[in-house]
Write an enzyme that holds these catalytic residues in place. Sequence first.
Site, PDB file in Angstrom:
ATOM      1  N   HIS A 122      -9.241 -13.285  -1.991  1.00 60.71           N
ATOM      2  CA  HIS A 122      -8.946 -12.157  -2.878  1.00 60.71           C
ATOM      3  C   HIS A 122      -7.503 -12.232  -3.393  1.00 60.71           C
ATOM      4  O   HIS A 122      -6.673 -12.948  -2.845  1.00 60.71           O
ATOM      5  CB  HIS A 122      -9.239 -10.822  -2.189  1.00 60.71           C
ATOM      6  CG  HIS A 122      -8.490 -10.615  -0.920  1.00 60.71           C
ATOM      7  ND1 HIS A 122      -8.903 -11.133   0.291  1.00 60.71           N
ATOM      8  CD2 HIS A 122      -7.352  -9.947  -0.668  1.00 60.71           C
ATOM      9  CE1 HIS A 122      -8.042 -10.786   1.219  1.00 60.71           C
ATOM     10  NE2 HIS A 122      -7.090 -10.071   0.678  1.00 60.71           N
ATOM     11  N   TYR A 159      -5.945   0.394   0.079  1.00 67.60           N
ATOM     12  CA  TYR A 159      -5.133   1.280   0.908  1.00 67.60           C
ATOM     13  C   TYR A 159      -5.101   2.645   0.208  1.00 67.60           C
ATOM     14  O   TYR A 159      -4.793   2.709  -0.985  1.00 67.60           O
ATOM     15  CB  TYR A 159      -3.700   0.751   1.008  1.00 67.60           C
ATOM     16  CG  TYR A 159      -3.523  -0.549   1.780  1.00 67.60           C
ATOM     17  CD1 TYR A 159      -3.797  -1.780   1.178  1.00 67.60           C
ATOM     18  CD2 TYR A 159      -3.060  -0.549   3.090  1.00 67.60           C
ATOM     19  CE1 TYR A 159      -3.618  -2.970   1.874  1.00 67.60           C
ATOM     20  CE2 TYR A 159      -2.875  -1.749   3.801  1.00 67.60           C
ATOM     21  CZ  TYR A 159      -3.156  -2.946   3.179  1.00 67.60           C
ATOM     22  OH  TYR A 159      -2.985  -4.120   3.871  1.00 67.60           O
ATOM     23  N   PRO A 190       0.019  -2.241  11.597  1.00 64.52           N
ATOM     24  CA  PRO A 190      -0.930  -3.097  10.855  1.00 64.52           C
ATOM     25  C   PRO A 190      -0.925  -2.879   9.347  1.00 64.52           C
ATOM     26  O   PRO A 190      -1.591  -3.621   8.623  1.00 64.52           O
ATOM     27  CB  PRO A 190      -2.294  -2.730  11.461  1.00 64.52           C
ATOM     28  CG  PRO A 190      -2.101  -1.401  12.102  1.00 64.52           C
ATOM     29  CD  PRO A 190      -0.662  -1.324  12.507  1.00 64.52           C
ATOM     30  N   TYR A 204       4.227  -8.764   0.194  1.00 62.26           N
ATOM     31  CA  TYR A 204       2.887  -8.658   0.782  1.00 62.26           C
ATOM     32  C   TYR A 204       2.313 -10.058   1.017  1.00 62.26           C
ATOM     33  O   TYR A 204       1.620 -10.298   1.997  1.00 62.26           O
ATOM     34  CB  TYR A 204       1.980  -7.837  -0.147  1.00 62.26           C
ATOM     35  CG  TYR A 204       0.640  -7.489   0.458  1.00 62.26           C
ATOM     36  CD1 TYR A 204       0.544  -6.670   1.583  1.00 62.26           C
ATOM     37  CD2 TYR A 204      -0.555  -7.974  -0.086  1.00 62.26           C
ATOM     38  CE1 TYR A 204      -0.689  -6.346   2.139  1.00 62.26           C
ATOM     39  CE2 TYR A 204      -1.785  -7.645   0.457  1.00 62.26           C
ATOM     40  CZ  TYR A 204      -1.851  -6.832   1.574  1.00 62.26           C
ATOM     41  OH  TYR A 204      -3.072  -6.520   2.125  1.00 62.26           O
TER      42      TYR A 204
HETATM   43  P1  RFL Z   1      -2.464 -11.988  21.311  1.00 61.26           P
HETATM   44  O1  RFL Z   1      -3.594 -12.085  20.325  1.00 61.26           O
HETATM   45  O2  RFL Z   1      -2.213 -10.691  21.952  1.00 61.26           O
HETATM   46  O3  RFL Z   1      -2.740 -13.096  22.414  1.00 61.26           O
HETATM   47  C1  RFL Z   1      -1.998 -13.161  23.609  1.00 61.26           C
HETATM   48  C2  RFL Z   1      -2.838 -13.842  24.658  1.00 61.26           C
HETATM   49  O4  RFL Z   1      -2.069 -13.931  25.863  1.00 61.26           O
HETATM   50  C3  RFL Z   1      -2.877 -13.563  26.971  1.00 61.26           C
HETATM   51  N1  RFL Z   1      -2.010 -13.069  28.044  1.00 61.26           N
HETATM   52  C4  RFL Z   1      -1.660 -13.813  29.116  1.00 61.26           C
HETATM   53  N2  RFL Z   1      -1.976 -15.058  29.479  1.00 61.26           N
HETATM   54  C5  RFL Z   1      -1.456 -15.517  30.657  1.00 61.26           C
HETATM   55  N3  RFL Z   1      -0.661 -14.766  31.463  1.00 61.26           N
HETATM   56  C6  RFL Z   1      -0.327 -13.503  31.134  1.00 61.26           C
HETATM   57  N4  RFL Z   1       0.445 -12.767  31.928  1.00 61.26           N
HETATM   58  C7  RFL Z   1      -0.825 -12.976  29.918  1.00 61.26           C
HETATM   59  N5  RFL Z   1      -0.696 -11.788  29.289  1.00 61.26           N
HETATM   60  C8  RFL Z   1      -1.413 -11.869  28.164  1.00 61.26           C
HETATM   61  C9  RFL Z   1      -3.804 -12.488  26.404  1.00 61.26           C
HETATM   62  O5  RFL Z   1      -4.988 -12.363  27.177  1.00 61.26           O
HETATM   63  C10 RFL Z   1      -4.084 -13.032  25.008  1.00 61.26           C
HETATM   64  O6  RFL Z   1      -5.235 -13.880  24.972  1.00 61.26           O
HETATM   65  O7  RFL Z   1      -1.096 -12.467  20.641  1.00 61.26           O
HETATM   66  P2  RFL Z   1      -0.781 -13.604  19.561  1.00 61.26           P
HETATM   67  O8  RFL Z   1      -1.507 -14.886  19.902  1.00 61.26           O
HETATM   68  O9  RFL Z   1       0.668 -13.612  19.377  1.00 61.26           O
HETATM   69  O10 RFL Z   1      -1.506 -13.082  18.205  1.00 61.26           O
HETATM   70  C11 RFL Z   1      -1.035 -11.934  17.545  1.00 61.26           C
HETATM   71  C12 RFL Z   1      -2.191 -11.195  16.852  1.00 61.26           C
HETATM   72  O11 RFL Z   1      -3.224 -10.998  17.773  1.00 61.26           O
HETATM   73  C13 RFL Z   1      -1.746  -9.847  16.257  1.00 61.26           C
HETATM   74  O12 RFL Z   1      -0.465  -9.944  15.696  1.00 61.26           O
HETATM   75  C14 RFL Z   1      -2.709  -9.341  15.155  1.00 61.26           C
HETATM   76  O13 RFL Z   1      -3.963  -9.051  15.684  1.00 61.26           O
HETATM   77  C15 RFL Z   1      -2.139  -8.086  14.471  1.00 61.26           C
HETATM   78  N6  RFL Z   1      -3.048  -7.505  13.468  1.00 61.26           N
HETATM   79  C16 RFL Z   1      -3.131  -8.061  12.198  1.00 61.26           C
HETATM   80  N7  RFL Z   1      -2.401  -9.135  11.884  1.00 61.26           N
HETATM   81  C17 RFL Z   1      -2.526  -9.717  10.635  1.00 61.26           C
HETATM   82  O14 RFL Z   1      -1.821 -10.701  10.364  1.00 61.26           O
HETATM   83  N8  RFL Z   1      -3.418  -9.240   9.689  1.00 61.26           N
HETATM   84  C18 RFL Z   1      -4.194  -8.170   9.939  1.00 61.26           C
HETATM   85  O15 RFL Z   1      -5.010  -7.802   9.107  1.00 61.26           O
HETATM   86  C19 RFL Z   1      -4.037  -7.500  11.222  1.00 61.26           C
HETATM   87  N9  RFL Z   1      -4.774  -6.419  11.524  1.00 61.26           N
HETATM   88  C20 RFL Z   1      -3.832  -6.396  13.781  1.00 61.26           C
HETATM   89  C21 RFL Z   1      -4.686  -5.861  12.770  1.00 61.26           C
HETATM   90  C22 RFL Z   1      -3.798  -5.797  15.059  1.00 61.26           C
HETATM   91  C23 RFL Z   1      -4.574  -4.694  15.331  1.00 61.26           C
HETATM   92  N10 RFL Z   1      -4.510  -4.157  16.647  1.00 61.26           N
HETATM   93  C24 RFL Z   1      -5.640  -3.839  17.407  1.00 61.26           C
HETATM   94  C25 RFL Z   1      -3.258  -4.145  17.349  1.00 61.26           C
HETATM   95  C26 RFL Z   1      -5.471  -4.751  13.029  1.00 61.26           C
HETATM   96  C27 RFL Z   1      -5.404  -4.133  14.299  1.00 61.26           C
HETATM   97  C28 RFL Z   1      -6.233  -2.915  14.475  1.00 61.26           C
HETATM   98  C1  PHB Z   2      -8.135  -5.651   8.498  1.00 65.16           C
HETATM   99  O1  PHB Z   2      -8.989  -6.154   7.725  1.00 65.16           O
HETATM  100  O2  PHB Z   2      -8.369  -5.509   9.708  1.00 65.16           O
HETATM  101  C2  PHB Z   2      -6.835  -5.220   7.944  1.00 65.16           C
HETATM  102  C3  PHB Z   2      -6.562  -5.348   6.590  1.00 65.16           C
HETATM  103  C4  PHB Z   2      -5.338  -4.941   6.087  1.00 65.16           C
HETATM  104  C5  PHB Z   2      -4.400  -4.418   6.951  1.00 65.16           C
HETATM  105  C6  PHB Z   2      -4.660  -4.294   8.305  1.00 65.16           C
HETATM  106  C7  PHB Z   2      -5.888  -4.698   8.807  1.00 65.16           C
HETATM  107  O3  PHB Z   2      -3.211  -3.996   6.467  1.00 65.16           O
END
Ligand code: RFL
Ligand code: PHB
Length: 395
Positions: free
Chosen positions: A72, A200, A292, A384
């Site tokens: 997109h 959004y 997020p 963005y």
């Molecule tokens: P993670 O994914 O948290 O992975 C960390 C891993 O480490 C493990 N761990 C351990 N392992 C060994 N020993 C320990 N003591 C440990 N403690 C933890 C965990 O089990 C896990 O497997 O971090 P990482 O790899 O840095 O990745 C980061 C992303 O997951 C995070 O930034 C994104 O999900 C954020 N996020 C979004 N990011 C985007 O770029 N685009 C998006 O659209 C977006 N939407 C979102 C999001 C995060 C959300 N939530 C739930 C916070 C939407 C949501 C709702």
């Molecule tokens: C998502 O698709 O989960 C999503 C998209 C845009 C955002 C955050 C999350 O800013």
Amino acid sequence: MKTQVAIIGGGPAGMLLSEMLDRAGIASVVLEKHRAEHVLSRIRAGVLEPGTVELLRSLGLGERMDREGHAHDGMKIAWAGRENFMIDVHRHLGRRFVAYGQTQIQEDLMAAAGRRGAAVLYEAEDVALHDLETAHPFVTCRHGGEPLRLDCDFIAGCDGFHGVSRRAIPPAILREFEKVYPFAWLGILSRTPPLPDIVYANNPRGFALASMRSPTLSRYYLQVPLETRLEDWPDERFWTELKARYPREMADAIVTGASIEKSLAPLRSYVAEPMRHGRLFLAGDAAHIVPPTGAKGLNLAVSDVFYLARALGCFYREGSSRLIDGYSDMALRRVWSSVRTSWYLTNLLHRFPGTSDFDQRVQENELTYLRGSGAAQLALAEQYAGLPFEPDPGA
Ligand code: RFL
Ligand code: PHB
């Protein structure tokens, strides 16, 4: 056990680092606290910046993303009672995003690790980091009920916000910057066709977001108070509230259905500095969290890993520490840029409880300006899309 780089955490940051190091001929062992199924069960990010998309493609990891993801051009902003408008990144910068789930990226990275016989130890308990300030750090944990010691040259802390790596940096050295927002996002995933664009919405009832995972999977979010409980939000209530926050024609186009996942995420910004201490490097959520709103978290994890893999490659190939010495500063420049963009979009699009009439007018004026100004749209498009990765200054 012995390896070159011990990677703590097998989320997207840890698994991508292990993949990139392998390409550079550098051995690593990933220690992940949970079972693989648990890591795959977390529904999180969905929007990949152009730089992330290009990197995954360059590693040969883009085939399924290009087949199943939704390319997109940018995002729309819907604003109660006014005409909505598009931040068209493709028109301004010629670059495109892909909506593709973090769950799918995680599956693709795990499959690639399986093909190369990577060392990934799941259910590694009680991980602890030792001797970070020496040339011979090591990690201890329990695996399969047995104590394990992993000797290495470097440790990569990719263990997310609640991991142990960041806490291994002495408090006198670690600086923390934090902002907590007074609301959360309630998200659902449903097997329904999404709206054609990521939208959004700023509405007096609160922020809403329409996103997607595939042509048949939708992801929606609502701004909710921090004390919200999931059991108070049956699907019916969610859909009614979501539609109430979108302009009529968009609300009518939203296809509702049973949710297959529902979750709450409080919003916060957090940055830890420096991202390196001795032989430990932090990457991804272990070092920083963004709300997020800008879809930046996963994309930042990817850029950290890109810089770190390049720095370690330079160290092993040329015996030079110039890039590992510059890692923290270089990664933090991009981190703060994304932190600022996420903060800006969070302020622009949410309704803050107890906000003054003055602040509300300022927010409305910002939206009016953005809608009417090509220059403002270009500036936001650039942010963005995410800043380009910095080139190697010594190359
Ligand atoms: P993670 O994914 O948290 O992975 C960390 C891993 O480490 C493990 N761990 C351990 N392992 C060994 N020993 C320990 N003591 C440990 N403690 C933890 C965990 O089990 C896990 O497997 O971090 P990482 O790899 O840095 O990745 C980061 C992303 O997951 C995070 O930034 C994104 O999900 C954020 N996020 C979004 N990011 C985007 O770029 N685009 C998006 O659209 C977006 N939407 C979102 C999001 C995060 C959300 N939530 C739930 C916070 C939407 C949501 C709702
Ligand atoms: C998502 O698709 O989960 C999503 C998209 C845009 C955002 C955050 C999350 O800013």
